[in-house]
Scaffold this motif. Structure first.
Motif, mmCIF file in Angstrom:
data_model
loop_
_atom_site.group_PDB
_atom_site.id
_atom_site.type_symbol
_atom_site.label_atom_id
_atom_site.label_comp_id
_atom_site.label_asym_id
_atom_site.label_seq_id
_atom_site.Cartn_x
_atom_site.Cartn_y
_atom_site.Cartn_z
ATOM 1 N N HIS A 109 0.296 2.191 68.666
ATOM 2 C CA HIS A 109 -0.700 2.616 69.665
ATOM 3 C C HIS A 109 -0.058 3.199 70.934
ATOM 4 O O HIS A 109 -0.499 4.228 71.442
ATOM 5 C CB HIS A 109 -1.608 1.424 70.002
ATOM 6 C CG HIS A 109 -2.998 1.811 70.381
ATOM 7 N ND1 HIS A 109 -4.113 1.115 69.975
ATOM 8 C CD2 HIS A 109 -3.468 2.810 71.151
ATOM 9 C CE1 HIS A 109 -5.194 1.686 70.471
ATOM 10 N NE2 HIS A 109 -4.832 2.710 71.195
ATOM 11 N N ASN A 139 0.526 8.367 71.643
ATOM 12 C CA ASN A 139 0.966 8.345 73.048
ATOM 13 C C ASN A 139 2.481 8.429 73.188
ATOM 14 O O ASN A 139 3.052 7.859 74.116
ATOM 15 C CB ASN A 139 0.418 7.091 73.751
ATOM 16 C CG ASN A 139 -1.103 7.063 73.730
ATOM 17 O OD1 ASN A 139 -1.738 8.001 74.207
ATOM 18 N ND2 ASN A 139 -1.682 6.021 73.162
ATOM 19 N N GLN A 160 -0.790 10.997 68.008
ATOM 20 C CA GLN A 160 -2.169 11.063 68.525
ATOM 21 C C GLN A 160 -2.105 10.866 70.040
ATOM 22 O O GLN A 160 -1.700 9.804 70.511
ATOM 23 C CB GLN A 160 -3.031 9.967 67.884
ATOM 24 C CG GLN A 160 -4.475 10.020 68.379
ATOM 25 C CD GLN A 160 -5.324 8.828 67.951
ATOM 26 O OE1 GLN A 160 -5.700 7.981 68.753
ATOM 27 N NE2 GLN A 160 -5.634 8.755 66.662
ATOM 28 N N GLY A 192 -16.579 13.253 78.347
ATOM 29 C CA GLY A 192 -17.777 13.872 78.927
ATOM 30 C C GLY A 192 -17.578 14.417 80.327
ATOM 31 O O GLY A 192 -18.537 14.861 80.964
ATOM 32 N N GLU A 238 -24.159 16.818 66.027
ATOM 33 C CA GLU A 238 -23.847 17.961 66.903
ATOM 34 C C GLU A 238 -22.337 18.211 66.940
ATOM 35 O O GLU A 238 -21.885 19.351 66.794
ATOM 36 C CB GLU A 238 -24.371 17.664 68.315
ATOM 37 C CG GLU A 238 -23.973 18.712 69.352
ATOM 38 C CD GLU A 238 -24.328 18.263 70.784
ATOM 39 O OE1 GLU A 238 -25.392 17.637 70.987
ATOM 40 O OE2 GLU A 238 -23.514 18.552 71.689
HETATM 41 P P1 NAD Z 1 -14.284 11.432 73.855
HETATM 42 O O1 NAD Z 1 -13.583 12.503 74.592
HETATM 43 O O2 NAD Z 1 -14.457 11.528 72.397
HETATM 44 O O3 NAD Z 1 -15.669 11.241 74.593
HETATM 45 C C1 NAD Z 1 -16.636 10.369 74.106
HETATM 46 C C2 NAD Z 1 -17.803 10.362 75.083
HETATM 47 O O4 NAD Z 1 -18.267 11.687 75.281
HETATM 48 C C3 NAD Z 1 -18.992 9.579 74.537
HETATM 49 O O5 NAD Z 1 -18.888 8.227 74.893
HETATM 50 C C4 NAD Z 1 -20.161 10.274 75.191
HETATM 51 O O6 NAD Z 1 -20.348 9.763 76.483
HETATM 52 C C5 NAD Z 1 -19.683 11.702 75.299
HETATM 53 N N1 NAD Z 1 -20.141 12.573 74.197
HETATM 54 C C6 NAD Z 1 -19.749 12.570 72.903
HETATM 55 N N2 NAD Z 1 -20.358 13.544 72.221
HETATM 56 C C7 NAD Z 1 -21.155 14.174 73.085
HETATM 57 C C8 NAD Z 1 -22.024 15.275 72.976
HETATM 58 N N3 NAD Z 1 -22.185 15.928 71.824
HETATM 59 N N4 NAD Z 1 -22.690 15.671 74.093
HETATM 60 C C9 NAD Z 1 -22.530 15.026 75.273
HETATM 61 N N5 NAD Z 1 -21.720 13.985 75.431
HETATM 62 C C10 NAD Z 1 -21.028 13.563 74.351
HETATM 63 O O7 NAD Z 1 -13.532 10.055 74.261
HETATM 64 P P2 NAD Z 1 -12.823 8.838 73.540
HETATM 65 O O8 NAD Z 1 -13.780 7.973 72.851
HETATM 66 O O9 NAD Z 1 -11.944 8.243 74.574
HETATM 67 O O10 NAD Z 1 -11.837 9.541 72.467
HETATM 68 C C11 NAD Z 1 -12.178 9.738 71.119
HETATM 69 C C12 NAD Z 1 -11.468 8.755 70.205
HETATM 70 O O11 NAD Z 1 -10.059 8.855 70.355
HETATM 71 C C13 NAD Z 1 -11.730 7.271 70.553
HETATM 72 O O12 NAD Z 1 -13.012 6.852 70.187
HETATM 73 C C14 NAD Z 1 -10.601 6.612 69.823
HETATM 74 O O13 NAD Z 1 -10.868 6.546 68.439
HETATM 75 C C15 NAD Z 1 -9.466 7.585 70.116
HETATM 76 N N6 NAD Z 1 -8.671 7.176 71.301
HETATM 77 C C16 NAD Z 1 -7.364 6.841 71.106
HETATM 78 C C17 NAD Z 1 -6.586 6.449 72.181
HETATM 79 C C18 NAD Z 1 -5.152 6.112 71.956
HETATM 80 O O14 NAD Z 1 -4.510 5.577 72.859
HETATM 81 N N7 NAD Z 1 -4.612 6.377 70.792
HETATM 82 C C19 NAD Z 1 -7.115 6.388 73.472
HETATM 83 C C20 NAD Z 1 -8.454 6.729 73.643
HETATM 84 C C21 NAD Z 1 -9.205 7.144 72.551
#
Ligand code: NAD
Length: 272
Positions: A109, A139, A160, A192, A238
């Motif tokens: 991670h 990271n 990732q 977002g 979407e």
């Molecule tokens: P993201 O950039 O995917 O944003 C998600 C947010 O965007 C949602 O909670 C919602 O508020 C908004 N959103 C999503 N679809 C939308 C739409 N169609 N219209 C309007 N708003 C919308 O952020 P995330 O969840 O941080 O990143 C995605 C994935 O990446 C995580 O769920 C996780 O699986 C992974 N991740 C990994 C690490 C890591 O350290 N490896 C860190 C953070 C996230």
């Protein structure tokens, strides 16, 4: 198209598009999100022991009725689980919670200082014994990758990292392209906080798409695997509806030029 794959450096095929489940509550909410995604054509799910929702994710996978072998499941070893024995144990716990007998991809991670090399040895063991189809990292800066590869025999298939139009990771992307390590975007939508960028909003109007769709299309055309998160079926749909239009080279460049090296998450060097 939603099931279009990239070929990882060990020959394994991975969908270029998937669902992220960070901050998705375990139990029914996680299960429903995963089931909704799989019913709408998603074939890749990104979780982690840190997200504490692997049980719900497993429930959603089973409820979908999609055969296990058609789904690409990723999980990650958390910072306080690193080290050789601890990693082997953490992997077993993840499998047990997910209710699966193998993972498609297992990631470190974060590059925890003084730990990730030993962790990687356990990852290599899990890979060589067939418990996981591919292993990678998350990271990792270039110097972490170099450090890891010096002392190991299995190359990570993926890095990732946080990646969106405000953090385009150009040097890392060039390095990964050169080494044949696939780049994968987390927080592709900057959670977002990027939708009102005029460049993106204008393209959304031009293509009758949403800003989220424009950004995800930019990921795909850049050959960066992407895993946007949503728990709402309408947004899950979407976000995946990005295979019926293309951005021009000029538009791709305009989005990349929005880079300001701004992070929503931690800088990997703070674990170092
Ligand atoms: P993201 O950039 O995917 O944003 C998600 C947010 O965007 C949602 O909670 C919602 O508020 C908004 N959103 C999503 N679809 C939308 C739409 N169609 N219209 C309007 N708003 C919308 O952020 P995330 O969840 O941080 O990143 C995605 C994935 O990446 C995580 O769920 C996780 O699986 C992974 N991740 C990994 C690490 C890591 O350290 N490896 C860190 C953070 C996230």
């Amino acid at each position: 198209h939603l099931q279009d794959t990239v070929t990882l450096n060990n020959g394994v095929e991975m969908p270029g598009f998937g669902l992220g489940v960070y901050k998705v509550e375990d139990g029914q909410i996680a299960a429903n999100s995963v089931e909704a995604a799989l019913k709408n054509g998603y074939r890749s799910i990104d979780t982690a022991s840190f997200y504490q929702n692997e049980r719900g994710v497993g429930q959603g996978i089973r409820a979908s009725g999609v055969p296990r072998e058609d789904i690409f499941v990723t999980s990650k070893v958390w910072n306080d689980e690193q080290g050789y024995d601890q990693t082997l144990k953490a992997f077993e716990t993840s499998l047990e919670k997910l209710g699966l007998d193998y993972l498609d991809l297992y990631l470190i991670h974060w590059p925890v200082h003084g730990m990730y090399q030993e962790t990687w040895k356990a990852m290599e063991k899990l890979y060589e014994t067939g418990n996981v189809r591919a292993i990678g990292v998350s990271n990792f800066h270039i110097h972490h990758l170099q450090n890891l590869m010096q002392a190991s025999h299995v190359k990570p298939v993926i890095d990732q990292v946080e990646y969106h139009p405000h953090l385009t990771q150009e040097k890392l992307k060039a390095f990964c392209d050169y080494k044949n390590i696939q780049l994968e975007a987390w927080s592709p939508l900057k959670r977002g906080r990027i939708f009102d960028e005029p460049v993106i909003a204008n393209m959304a109007t031009k293509y009758s798409k949403t800003p989220a769709q424009i950004i995800l299309r930019w990921n795909i055309q850049n050959h960066v695997v992407t895993i946007p998160k949503s728990t709402h079926e309408q947004r899950i749909r979407e976000n995946a509806d990005v295979f019926n239009f293309s951005l021009t080279d000029e538009e791709m460049g305009q989005i990349s030029n929005l880079n300001i090296n701004d992070r929503v998450g931690s800088n990997p060097n703070s674990f170092d």
